[in-house]
Design a protein around this motif. Structure first.
Motif, PDB file in Angstrom:
ATOM      1  N   PHE A 157       0.831  -1.203   0.000  1.00 32.19           N
ATOM      2  CA  PHE A 157       0.000   0.000   0.000  1.00 32.19           C
ATOM      3  C   PHE A 157       0.865   1.252   0.000  1.00 32.19           C
ATOM      4  O   PHE A 157       2.071   1.215   0.264  1.00 32.19           O
ATOM      5  CB  PHE A 157      -0.959  -0.002   1.204  1.00 32.19           C
ATOM      6  CG  PHE A 157      -0.283   0.112   2.542  1.00 32.19           C
ATOM      7  CD1 PHE A 157       0.016   1.350   3.094  1.00 32.19           C
ATOM      8  CD2 PHE A 157       0.056  -1.039   3.256  1.00 32.19           C
ATOM      9  CE1 PHE A 157       0.645   1.445   4.333  1.00 32.19           C
ATOM     10  CE2 PHE A 157       0.681  -0.946   4.498  1.00 32.19           C
ATOM     11  CZ  PHE A 157       0.972   0.294   5.037  1.00 32.19           C
ATOM     12  N   ASP A 158       0.213   2.353  -0.330  1.00 41.63           N
ATOM     13  CA  ASP A 158       0.879   3.650  -0.299  1.00 41.63           C
ATOM     14  C   ASP A 158      -0.187   4.695  -0.047  1.00 41.63           C
ATOM     15  O   ASP A 158      -1.369   4.488  -0.355  1.00 41.63           O
ATOM     16  CB  ASP A 158       1.599   3.931  -1.630  1.00 41.63           C
ATOM     17  CG  ASP A 158       2.737   4.924  -1.457  1.00 41.63           C
ATOM     18  OD1 ASP A 158       3.900   4.498  -1.376  1.00 41.63           O
ATOM     19  OD2 ASP A 158       2.456   6.149  -1.367  1.00 41.63           O
ATOM     20  N   LEU A 159       0.253   5.810   0.488  1.00 40.84           N
ATOM     21  CA  LEU A 159      -0.654   6.924   0.738  1.00 40.84           C
ATOM     22  C   LEU A 159      -0.933   7.674  -0.561  1.00 40.84           C
ATOM     23  O   LEU A 159      -2.015   8.230  -0.754  1.00 40.84           O
ATOM     24  CB  LEU A 159       0.026   7.866   1.746  1.00 40.84           C
ATOM     25  CG  LEU A 159      -0.710   9.073   2.246  1.00 40.84           C
ATOM     26  CD1 LEU A 159      -2.010   8.668   2.921  1.00 40.84           C
ATOM     27  CD2 LEU A 159       0.180   9.829   3.245  1.00 40.84           C
ATOM     28  N   SER A 160       0.044   7.684  -1.460  1.00 37.87           N
ATOM     29  CA  SER A 160      -0.050   8.487  -2.678  1.00 37.87           C
ATOM     30  C   SER A 160      -0.783   7.715  -3.780  1.00 37.87           C
ATOM     31  O   SER A 160      -0.350   6.644  -4.206  1.00 37.87           O
ATOM     32  CB  SER A 160       1.365   8.858  -3.148  1.00 37.87           C
ATOM     33  OG  SER A 160       1.378   9.128  -4.526  1.00 37.87           O
ATOM     34  N   GLU A 161      -1.891   8.318  -4.265  1.00 35.49           N
ATOM     35  CA  GLU A 161      -2.644   7.696  -5.358  1.00 35.49           C
ATOM     36  C   GLU A 161      -1.810   7.643  -6.632  1.00 35.49           C
ATOM     37  O   GLU A 161      -1.885   6.684  -7.393  1.00 35.49           O
ATOM     38  CB  GLU A 161      -3.933   8.476  -5.630  1.00 35.49           C
ATOM     39  CG  GLU A 161      -5.154   7.934  -4.899  1.00 35.49           C
ATOM     40  CD  GLU A 161      -5.405   6.423  -5.133  1.00 35.49           C
ATOM     41  OE1 GLU A 161      -5.291   5.972  -6.293  1.00 35.49           O
ATOM     42  OE2 GLU A 161      -5.687   5.713  -4.151  1.00 35.49           O
ATOM     43  N   GLU A 162      -1.019   8.699  -6.842  1.00 36.04           N
ATOM     44  CA  GLU A 162      -0.171   8.738  -8.047  1.00 36.04           C
ATOM     45  C   GLU A 162       0.850   7.603  -8.023  1.00 36.04           C
ATOM     46  O   GLU A 162       1.126   6.967  -9.039  1.00 36.04           O
ATOM     47  CB  GLU A 162       0.607  10.057  -8.077  1.00 36.04           C
ATOM     48  CG  GLU A 162      -0.040  11.178  -8.832  1.00 36.04           C
ATOM     49  CD  GLU A 162       0.913  12.365  -8.847  1.00 36.04           C
ATOM     50  OE1 GLU A 162       1.514  12.622  -9.886  1.00 36.04           O
ATOM     51  OE2 GLU A 162       1.058  13.012  -7.784  1.00 36.04           O
ATOM     52  N   ALA A 163       1.418   7.366  -6.831  1.00 39.88           N
ATOM     53  CA  ALA A 163       2.387   6.270  -6.706  1.00 39.88           C
ATOM     54  C   ALA A 163       1.690   4.935  -6.953  1.00 39.88           C
ATOM     55  O   ALA A 163       2.216   4.066  -7.659  1.00 39.88           O
ATOM     56  CB  ALA A 163       3.036   6.287  -5.315  1.00 39.88           C
ATOM     57  N   LEU A 164       0.488   4.783  -6.405  1.00 37.84           N
ATOM     58  CA  LEU A 164      -0.223   3.511  -6.580  1.00 37.84           C
ATOM     59  C   LEU A 164      -0.490   3.208  -8.044  1.00 37.84           C
ATOM     60  O   LEU A 164      -0.405   2.065  -8.477  1.00 37.84           O
ATOM     61  CB  LEU A 164      -1.563   3.560  -5.842  1.00 37.84           C
ATOM     62  CG  LEU A 164      -1.516   3.244  -4.354  1.00 37.84           C
ATOM     63  CD1 LEU A 164      -2.897   3.411  -3.754  1.00 37.84           C
ATOM     64  CD2 LEU A 164      -0.983   1.833  -4.098  1.00 37.84           C
ATOM     65  N   GLU A 165      -0.812   4.269  -8.807  1.00 38.02           N
ATOM     66  CA  GLU A 165      -1.051   4.055 -10.238  1.00 38.02           C
ATOM     67  C   GLU A 165       0.200   3.492 -10.904  1.00 38.02           C
ATOM     68  O   GLU A 165       0.119   2.586 -11.735  1.00 38.02           O
ATOM     69  CB  GLU A 165      -1.371   5.391 -10.907  1.00 38.02           C
ATOM     70  CG  GLU A 165      -2.821   5.550 -11.255  1.00 38.02           C
ATOM     71  CD  GLU A 165      -3.095   6.950 -11.751  1.00 38.02           C
ATOM     72  OE1 GLU A 165      -2.430   7.395 -12.714  1.00 38.02           O
ATOM     73  OE2 GLU A 165      -3.970   7.603 -11.147  1.00 38.02           O
ATOM     74  N   ILE A 166       1.365   4.033 -10.528  1.00 41.67           N
ATOM     75  CA  ILE A 166       2.611   3.547 -11.122  1.00 41.67           C
ATOM     76  C   ILE A 166       2.886   2.115 -10.659  1.00 41.67           C
ATOM     77  O   ILE A 166       3.266   1.255 -11.454  1.00 41.67           O
ATOM     78  CB  ILE A 166       3.761   4.499 -10.763  1.00 41.67           C
ATOM     79  CG1 ILE A 166       3.541   5.814 -11.509  1.00 41.67           C
ATOM     80  CG2 ILE A 166       5.129   3.909 -11.120  1.00 41.67           C
ATOM     81  CD1 ILE A 166       4.459   6.915 -11.110  1.00 41.67           C
ATOM     82  N   ALA A 167       2.656   1.868  -9.369  1.00 36.04           N
ATOM     83  CA  ALA A 167       2.889   0.518  -8.846  1.00 36.04           C
ATOM     84  C   ALA A 167       1.980  -0.492  -9.549  1.00 36.04           C
ATOM     85  O   ALA A 167       2.412  -1.597  -9.906  1.00 36.04           O
ATOM     86  CB  ALA A 167       2.655   0.494  -7.335  1.00 36.04           C
TER      87      ALA A 167
END
Ligand code: GLN
Length: 296
Positions: A157-167
């Motif tokens: 998991f991550d707090l950042s939605e932008e990071a999650l999209e990349i992940a």
């Protein structure tokens, strides 16, 4: 092949018509010669589709108009200090290519050592360990764990939605079945309570007072939320990790974290104070105290 190329580079004259030399020359203001050579190789391979030998043998006239256009834009971004991985949009980690953007930290070589610690510990172990990577960023840890331990069930998991999209894009492209969700480690009580065998994390750990010692490339381009913690509470992410680990790790389950080398022993003490046991500090490939492993 690598050694062959190294030899070749020593013996071939660096004529100005060779692509490698032309790129290196245009980067000398921002990089040392050996850094510029490494960056030139990355540009050649990742952006122009050229191998090292092509770059040594061929001149700039080999490049198409569109390749030259892309190269010149890339060189101007590099000259203003942008990291090469953001310019090419990709970074290598554990032998895989991950998409990266300024929304995520560029994977560091020493973080591969963290992934390897977990793979070595679980490759022969429980047939299907349940792993979770907290603050996953590009997803490089979680995805590499799933690819290295195919029977494991891996979430991140991550707090950042932008990071999650990349992940998510990285997991899909590399064919790694990783469950990715939005989550805030600073509220561990809100995170899933399903039992886990292993927790892994490379959370932010650079103290704000350490900012002055960082290179401009890191400071000016990488996401601050992935890097910095306040000096007054520099271990906050480990406190949250420890609290969550106490709640969700099975007895004997382990927490693996990357840590600030200057705070490794303090981090181990903090985790023991929270109730975890057998806290060990481990070194990375550069001999720095970079990881803490502990057990519930
Ligand atoms: N090791 C990284 C650096 O050198 C920081 C990573 C982190 O804060 N988790 O900048």
């Amino acid at each position: 092949m690598y050694y062959f190329c190294q030899k070749l580079s020593r013996h071939l004259p660096m004529s100005s018509s060779n692509i490698l030399h032309s790129i290196v020359q245009s980067l000398t203001a921002v990089y040392t010669r050996s850094e510029a050579t490494a960056v030139a190789r990355i540009l050649g391979e990742d952006m122009l589709g050229l191998n090292y030998t092509d770059m040594l043998i061929d001149g700039m006239d080999r490049l198409s108009v569109s390749q030259r256009g892309r190269l010149s834009e890339a060189l101007s971004r590099l000259r203003s200090g942008e990291p090469v991985q953001y310019v090419t949009g990709q970074a290598s980690f554990m032998g895989h290519v991950f998409a990266v953007s300024p929304a995520v930290l560029i994977p560091r070589p020493e973080t591969e050592d963290l992934v390897q610690l977990v793979i070595d510990a679980y490759a022969q172990d429980a047939p299907a360990p349940r792993l979770c990577d907290a603050c996953t960023g590009s997803g490089c840890i979680a995805v590499s764990l799933k690819l290295g331990l195919p029977t494991a069930s891996v979430s991140a998991f991550d707090l950042s939605e932008e990071a999650l999209e990349i992940a998510r894009a990285n997991a899909a492209r590399l064919g790694a079945d990783v469950e990715l969700y939005g989550g805030d480690l600073s509220h561990p009580e809100s995170l899933p309570g399903a039992p886990l065998d292993v927790m892994v994390s490379n959370p932010p750990y650079v103290r704000q007072s350490e900012e002055a010692q960082m290179t401009d490339q890191v400071r000016d381009y990488e996401p601050r939320m992935a890097l910095f913690v306040p000096d007054a509470d520099a271990l906050c992410f480990y406190r949250w990790l420890g609290q969550w680990a106490r709640r969700v790790l099975v007895p004997g389950g382990r927490l693996y974290c990357e840590v600030n080398e200057a705070l490794a022993d303090d981090t181990a003490h903090l985790l023991v104070g929270i109730g975890l046991t057998r806290a060990e500090v481990r070194q990375d490939r550069y001999g720095k105290k970079r990881f803490v492993v502990c057990t519930k």
